[in-house]
Design a protein around this motif. Structure first.
Motif, PDB file in Angstrom:
ATOM      1  N   ARG A 131       3.420  40.032 114.858  1.00  0.00           N
ATOM      2  CA  ARG A 131       3.968  38.672 114.923  1.00  0.00           C
ATOM      3  C   ARG A 131       5.378  38.649 114.349  1.00  0.00           C
ATOM      4  O   ARG A 131       6.292  38.037 114.922  1.00  0.00           O
ATOM      5  CB  ARG A 131       3.048  37.722 114.158  1.00  0.00           C
TER       6      ARG A 131
ATOM      7  N   MET B 118       9.663  38.324 116.157  1.00  0.00           N
ATOM      8  CA  MET B 118      10.544  37.217 115.783  1.00  0.00           C
ATOM      9  C   MET B 118      12.009  37.596 115.984  1.00  0.00           C
ATOM     10  O   MET B 118      12.386  38.766 115.863  1.00  0.00           O
ATOM     11  CB  MET B 118      10.312  36.821 114.317  1.00  0.00           C
ATOM     12  N   THR B 119      12.841  36.613 116.269  1.00  0.00           N
ATOM     13  CA  THR B 119      14.271  36.862 116.411  1.00  0.00           C
ATOM     14  C   THR B 119      14.913  37.014 115.033  1.00  0.00           C
ATOM     15  O   THR B 119      14.328  36.600 114.013  1.00  0.00           O
ATOM     16  CB  THR B 119      14.971  35.706 117.141  1.00  0.00           C
TER      17      THR B 119
ATOM     18  N   GLN C 269      17.376  35.394 113.886  1.00  0.00           N
ATOM     19  CA  GLN C 269      17.640  34.058 113.356  1.00  0.00           C
ATOM     20  C   GLN C 269      16.385  33.453 112.730  1.00  0.00           C
ATOM     21  O   GLN C 269      16.448  32.835 111.662  1.00  0.00           O
ATOM     22  CB  GLN C 269      18.155  33.143 114.474  1.00  0.00           C
ATOM     23  N   GLU C 270      15.243  33.640 113.368  1.00  0.00           N
ATOM     24  CA  GLU C 270      13.981  33.125 112.836  1.00  0.00           C
ATOM     25  C   GLU C 270      13.628  33.808 111.515  1.00  0.00           C
ATOM     26  O   GLU C 270      13.175  33.164 110.570  1.00  0.00           O
ATOM     27  CB  GLU C 270      12.856  33.347 113.852  1.00  0.00           C
ATOM     28  N   ARG C 271      13.857  35.103 111.440  1.00  0.00           N
ATOM     29  CA  ARG C 271      13.583  35.844 110.207  1.00  0.00           C
ATOM     30  C   ARG C 271      14.492  35.381 109.073  1.00  0.00           C
ATOM     31  O   ARG C 271      14.045  35.183 107.940  1.00  0.00           O
ATOM     32  CB  ARG C 271      13.780  37.338 110.441  1.00  0.00           C
TER      33      ARG C 271
ATOM     34  N   GLU D 277      15.972  32.514 108.725  1.00  0.00           N
ATOM     35  CA  GLU D 277      15.601  31.162 108.308  1.00  0.00           C
ATOM     36  C   GLU D 277      14.355  31.192 107.427  1.00  0.00           C
ATOM     37  O   GLU D 277      14.253  30.449 106.446  1.00  0.00           O
ATOM     38  CB  GLU D 277      15.343  30.294 109.549  1.00  0.00           C
ATOM     39  N   MET D 278      13.424  32.060 107.756  1.00  0.00           N
ATOM     40  CA  MET D 278      12.226  32.227 106.942  1.00  0.00           C
ATOM     41  C   MET D 278      12.599  32.691 105.530  1.00  0.00           C
ATOM     42  O   MET D 278      12.057  32.205 104.528  1.00  0.00           O
ATOM     43  CB  MET D 278      11.288  33.238 107.613  1.00  0.00           C
TER      44      MET D 278
ATOM     45  N   ARG E  71      14.283  29.781 103.482  1.00  0.00           N
ATOM     46  CA  ARG E  71      13.296  28.821 102.974  1.00  0.00           C
ATOM     47  C   ARG E  71      12.497  29.421 101.814  1.00  0.00           C
ATOM     48  O   ARG E  71      12.072  28.700 100.915  1.00  0.00           O
ATOM     49  CB  ARG E  71      12.357  28.400 104.106  1.00  0.00           C
TER      50      ARG E  71
END
Length: 364
Positions: free
Chosen positions: A320, A324-325, A327-329, A331-332, A335
């Protein structure tokens, strides 16, 4: 005030309690450390701490040696006459607690996890519970690192009504600053901890090998001591595995900085410091859905959870994340840093300990 710490290894203090030690010294307290003399002894002494060299084995339950340790602790208490004692890890908590109770010295204990002692059969577990009850019969307060463990100790009738739950050791946000996300492609996972069965290392290696069948750019770096039970596994690594054992490293932050995510498939934890430090640095975390890990991330937001002892669940979490891209990583990870700032600042933990030390310190 004269404050005595009982620990089985300097690592407990050097990596997670330096801020507390420094704050207590700054307040004018005398601070004594009962532990084996090890490589960072001079660091503690330059701070102003005084080391009481104490032989103690990290593992093993030899009754003769354990009784000898209680006698050593009683002698130290008699010689130093501390106003309060703080114990960390199981052996100091048990045998230091017994010694403090016998000498009527106020004491505060910290249990960072249930440990493997509770997985060695019912008879052994019963003996440990009885020891805990006896060792905490006069305790001032018991610090635990998650609510589930507090509930478990209540069920075992250990220090009932005296539990304080804190967010683990917290994380030093300055020592583990936010780092820009790596631009390197692929998926570079990092495991930090002792290489041992209870950390889920066997399932992790199997899952990584399987994931590399479709994602050959996925790799795993392992940092930490290797226990004997894992020597054969370590020796089995090949270049085709994409698994690299890097041994013990002093500067873990640089490895976290260069990773895409930190992974911890542990069976049990008090509060996983490695997850806190990774998130503070802006890295997503992949971790077991258990108390001690669960609190450190928000599933799908700052990390990804999976079932412990379950290679397939671990593999699915890795896949999973691998899909992920960038950018998604990133952002994770961002946060995750926010979560650490809002919930796990170590200074809050320091203040919680100082409050109880001030409340209970001093012989009655």
């Amino acid at each position: 005030m004269k404050i005595l710490f009982l620990v089985n290894h300097e690592v407990t203090l050097y990596y997670f309690r330096m801020e507390l030690l420094q704050s207590l010294l700054d307040d004018g307290n005398e601070v004594f450390l009962s532990m084996p003399r090890q490589e960072h002894a001079e660091v503690f002494e330059k701070m102003g701490c005084k080391i009481v060299e104490t032989p103690i084995t990290q593992y093993g339950m030899n009754p003769v040696k354990e009784y000898k340790l209680i006698k050593i602790y009683k002698r130290i208490l008699k010689e130093l006459s501390p106003d309060i004692v703080l114990t960390y890890t199981i052996k100091p908590a048990l045998y230091g607690g017994i010694a403090c109770a016998a000498k009527n010295v106020p004491y505060i204990s910290t249990i960072t996890g249930m440990g493997g002692a509770f997985e060695k059969g019912k008879l052994f577990e019963t003996a440990i519970v009885l020891l805990y009850r006896y060792a905490t019969r006069k305790i001032s307060c018991l610090f635990l690192q998650n609510e589930e463990h507090s509930k478990r100790f209540d069920e075992m009738k250990v220090a009932v009504g005296k539990h304080i739950v804190v967010s683990g050791s917290g994380v030093n946000l300055e020592k583990h600053p936010f780092e820009p996300y790596p631009t390197e492609t692929g998926t570079k996972l990092l495991f930090v901890g002792r290489m041992m069965k209870d950390k889920g290392i066997f399932e992790l290696c199997d899952a990584v090998r399987k994931a590399r069948e479709t994602h050959p750019d996925l790799t795993l770096d392992i940092i930490g001591w290797c226990e004997k039970e894992c020597e054969e596994l370590k020796d089995s690594f090949t270049d085709d595995d994409g698994i690299h054992y890097l041994g013990w490293q002093e500067d873990v932050h640089s490895f976290v900085k260069n990773s895409h995510a930190v992974i911890l498939p542990s069976y049990h934890e008090g509060m996983a410091n490695v997850l806190l430090e990774a998130a503070s640095s802006g890295r997503p975390v992949l971790a077991s859905d258990i108390s001690g890990c669960r609190e450190a991330f928000d599933d799908g937001v700052t990390g990804i959870g999976f079932q412990p002892r379950d290679t397939e669940s671990l593999y699915e979490a890795i896949m999973r994340f691998a899909k992920m891209t960038a950018q998604e990583r990133a952002e994770m990870g961002r946060r995750g840093r926010e979560k650490m700032q809002n919930e796990f600042d170590r200074q809050r933990v320091v203040e919680a300990y100082k409050e109880k030390i001030a409340l209970y310190g001093g012989r009655k």
